[in-house]
Design an enzyme around this catalytic site. Sequence first.
Site, PDB file in Angstrom:
ATOM      1  N   ASN A 115      -7.990   5.817  12.804  1.00 38.18           N
ATOM      2  CA  ASN A 115      -7.134   6.868  13.348  1.00 38.18           C
ATOM      3  C   ASN A 115      -7.134   8.057  12.395  1.00 38.18           C
ATOM      4  O   ASN A 115      -7.203   9.201  12.791  1.00 38.18           O
ATOM      5  CB  ASN A 115      -5.729   6.323  13.515  1.00 38.18           C
ATOM      6  CG  ASN A 115      -5.279   6.501  14.925  1.00 38.18           C
ATOM      7  OD1 ASN A 115      -5.590   7.512  15.559  1.00 38.18           O
ATOM      8  ND2 ASN A 115      -4.552   5.533  15.425  1.00 38.18           N
ATOM      9  N   HIS A 154     -14.682   6.066   6.053  1.00 39.58           N
ATOM     10  CA  HIS A 154     -13.532   5.364   6.638  1.00 39.58           C
ATOM     11  C   HIS A 154     -13.145   6.130   7.905  1.00 39.58           C
ATOM     12  O   HIS A 154     -12.536   7.205   7.842  1.00 39.58           O
ATOM     13  CB  HIS A 154     -12.380   5.328   5.632  1.00 39.58           C
ATOM     14  CG  HIS A 154     -11.154   4.633   6.150  1.00 39.58           C
ATOM     15  ND1 HIS A 154     -10.753   3.388   5.715  1.00 39.58           N
ATOM     16  CD2 HIS A 154     -10.250   5.006   7.084  1.00 39.58           C
ATOM     17  CE1 HIS A 154      -9.666   3.025   6.359  1.00 39.58           C
ATOM     18  NE2 HIS A 154      -9.330   3.997   7.193  1.00 39.58           N
ATOM     19  N   LEU A 155     -13.523   5.585   9.048  1.00 37.98           N
ATOM     20  CA  LEU A 155     -13.288   6.282  10.319  1.00 37.98           C
ATOM     21  C   LEU A 155     -12.365   5.441  11.187  1.00 37.98           C
ATOM     22  O   LEU A 155     -12.799   4.497  11.861  1.00 37.98           O
ATOM     23  CB  LEU A 155     -14.627   6.531  11.038  1.00 37.98           C
ATOM     24  CG  LEU A 155     -15.733   7.197  10.196  1.00 37.98           C
ATOM     25  CD1 LEU A 155     -17.038   7.257  10.969  1.00 37.98           C
ATOM     26  CD2 LEU A 155     -15.305   8.597   9.772  1.00 37.98           C
ATOM     27  N   ASP A 213      -2.916   4.635  -2.530  1.00 34.77           N
ATOM     28  CA  ASP A 213      -4.074   5.067  -1.756  1.00 34.77           C
ATOM     29  C   ASP A 213      -4.782   6.253  -2.406  1.00 34.77           C
ATOM     30  O   ASP A 213      -5.919   6.562  -2.084  1.00 34.77           O
ATOM     31  CB  ASP A 213      -3.595   5.464  -0.351  1.00 34.77           C
ATOM     32  CG  ASP A 213      -4.396   4.765   0.717  1.00 34.77           C
ATOM     33  OD1 ASP A 213      -5.214   3.896   0.380  1.00 34.77           O
ATOM     34  OD2 ASP A 213      -4.206   5.112   1.892  1.00 34.77           O
ATOM     35  N   GLU A 260      -8.088  -4.150   3.343  1.00 33.34           N
ATOM     36  CA  GLU A 260      -7.135  -3.535   2.416  1.00 33.34           C
ATOM     37  C   GLU A 260      -6.140  -4.561   1.875  1.00 33.34           C
ATOM     38  O   GLU A 260      -5.765  -4.514   0.715  1.00 33.34           O
ATOM     39  CB  GLU A 260      -6.410  -2.380   3.098  1.00 33.34           C
ATOM     40  CG  GLU A 260      -7.327  -1.178   3.288  1.00 33.34           C
ATOM     41  CD  GLU A 260      -6.695  -0.081   4.125  1.00 33.34           C
ATOM     42  OE1 GLU A 260      -6.432  -0.340   5.316  1.00 33.34           O
ATOM     43  OE2 GLU A 260      -6.470   1.009   3.593  1.00 33.34           O
ATOM     44  N   ARG A 303       0.882  -1.160   0.000  1.00 33.24           N
ATOM     45  CA  ARG A 303       0.000   0.000   0.000  1.00 33.24           C
ATOM     46  C   ARG A 303       0.919   1.209   0.000  1.00 33.24           C
ATOM     47  O   ARG A 303       1.662   1.420   0.965  1.00 33.24           O
ATOM     48  CB  ARG A 303      -0.863  -0.023   1.252  1.00 33.24           C
ATOM     49  CG  ARG A 303      -1.607   1.264   1.515  1.00 33.24           C
ATOM     50  CD  ARG A 303      -2.364   1.117   2.835  1.00 33.24           C
ATOM     51  NE  ARG A 303      -3.151   2.279   3.142  1.00 33.24           N
ATOM     52  CZ  ARG A 303      -3.024   2.993   4.264  1.00 33.24           C
ATOM     53  NH1 ARG A 303      -2.122   2.668   5.162  1.00 33.24           N
ATOM     54  NH2 ARG A 303      -3.791   4.026   4.475  1.00 33.24           N
TER      55      ARG A 303
HETATM   56  P1  AMP Z   1      -7.748   2.046  12.546  1.00 33.94           P
HETATM   57  O1  AMP Z   1      -6.898   3.236  12.187  1.00 33.94           O
HETATM   58  O2  AMP Z   1      -8.729   1.666  11.488  1.00 33.94           O
HETATM   59  O3  AMP Z   1      -6.972   0.883  13.078  1.00 33.94           O
HETATM   60  O4  AMP Z   1      -8.664   2.538  13.757  1.00 33.94           O
HETATM   61  C1  AMP Z   1      -8.119   2.795  15.012  1.00 33.94           C
HETATM   62  C2  AMP Z   1      -9.113   3.514  15.868  1.00 33.94           C
HETATM   63  O5  AMP Z   1     -10.355   2.798  15.951  1.00 33.94           O
HETATM   64  C3  AMP Z   1      -8.660   3.599  17.317  1.00 33.94           C
HETATM   65  O6  AMP Z   1      -7.831   4.682  17.514  1.00 33.94           O
HETATM   66  C4  AMP Z   1      -9.976   3.751  18.046  1.00 33.94           C
HETATM   67  O7  AMP Z   1     -10.240   5.133  18.184  1.00 33.94           O
HETATM   68  C5  AMP Z   1     -11.012   3.170  17.128  1.00 33.94           C
HETATM   69  N1  AMP Z   1     -11.702   2.023  17.736  1.00 33.94           N
HETATM   70  C6  AMP Z   1     -11.317   0.737  17.776  1.00 33.94           C
HETATM   71  N2  AMP Z   1     -12.217  -0.010  18.441  1.00 33.94           N
HETATM   72  C7  AMP Z   1     -13.215   0.822  18.826  1.00 33.94           C
HETATM   73  C8  AMP Z   1     -14.447   0.679  19.538  1.00 33.94           C
HETATM   74  N3  AMP Z   1     -14.844  -0.506  20.015  1.00 33.94           N
HETATM   75  N4  AMP Z   1     -15.203   1.790  19.720  1.00 33.94           N
HETATM   76  C9  AMP Z   1     -14.814   2.983  19.257  1.00 33.94           C
HETATM   77  N5  AMP Z   1     -13.671   3.174  18.575  1.00 33.94           N
HETATM   78  C10 AMP Z   1     -12.885   2.122  18.362  1.00 33.94           C
END
Ligand code: AMP
Length: 373
Positions: free
Chosen positions: A189, A186-187, A127, A361, A70
């Site tokens: 970090n 896409h939510l 990306d 991904e 990626r």
């Molecule tokens: P990622 O960048 O896709 O790995 O997402 C990471 C973010 O997902 C972490 O920093 C958390 O803020 C959020 N996250 C993970 N698990 C949960 C959950 N059960 N509830 C709310 N936010 C979560």
Amino acid sequence: MPEPLWRAALDWTHQQGQVELSASGAGESVQQVLPIADKAEGLEAMVKTLVDGPTQVLDSLSDIDAVGHRVVHGGREYIDSVRIDDQVKAAIQRLIPLAPAHNPANLQGIEAMEGILGDIPQVAVFDTAFHARMPEAAATYPGPYAWVEQGIRRYGFHGISHQYVAQRAADMVGRDLADLKLLTCHLGNGCSLAAVKGGLSVDTTMGFTPLEGLMMGSRSGSVDPGILIYLIRQEGYSADQLDTLLNKESGLKGLSGLSNDMRSVVEAMEQGNERARLAVDVFIHRLRREMGGMIASLGGLEAVVFTAGIGENSPLVWQRACEGFEFLGVRLKDELGRAKEDQDIAVADSRVRALVIHTQEEWAIAQACIGLL
Ligand code: AMP
């Protein structure tokens, strides 16, 4: 979609001079902290767990046919996946000023794999690529025309994820992607939205860098650029200081003063922490506002899709984000919960579907490799 045979990760955030290696394969998983500071050495230790120890799934590293990467920024040149050669490496290097946090690591990974696996086909999956055909009106900043000529434009990111979840959403609703208007959220970090019309990204919230758009874990997202001018003039901020401020000390972390992790911030809010409440309120407000913008760019909506860490796991975010769009016919179920499987969280007679999809991904990158080689 098949489960991966093996998966591994390196976490460099523990202690200086150490890396935490976790790997799973052959029904086993291992986790160990190694005295390694060098990225290439860490990758080598990781790759070895493919052919050695309890997670072994291959007899020899020569069984590997290709490596997919990626790569965050492909600029204007790379709007499709490409087999990596010296020219592609030079382009990733040249684009470092546009993605200083990501492209150097991507290049390091490519070179490390050359060192470990020798002359093996490697593929860069960008990306930015999914957004590269955005209409000019969506991609162009209203600055001086010189910006257009200099490549200062909106590129967008998280494209591999947006593209994957859009296709998966079409499969879930049993319709052709070409006929759908989808809002993909896409939510994680990093947070971004995409307006996906007929399978193409027609708008997205991230821009020239992954800093534009939504409020994120430690990134501010869009703020009035006048604030930066003010800080430079009145407080003598340097470029590096602004970079740190906006990328590392803002967002959920900056407002709450607690953490960049949504889980900790929500927990603090529920215990009555006012700054945590403000951080969550601003996150939701900005999310809804940008969702509205994407829906306008789509000119309609068949489904909203949530993905990545927050998007896959937070019923609170689903609920509060969608509350703003009940008037468009988005109606969620009363009982919402996380699930291992992808799920539809809208009531049966909701005019718009609401889908929670686990982004894959790695799988999308693997498919790009197969397509190309
Ligand atoms: P990622 O960048 O896709 O790995 O997402 C990471 C973010 O997902 C972490 O920093 C958390 O803020 C959020 N996250 C993970 N698990 C949960 C959950 N059960 N509830 C709310 N936010 C979560």
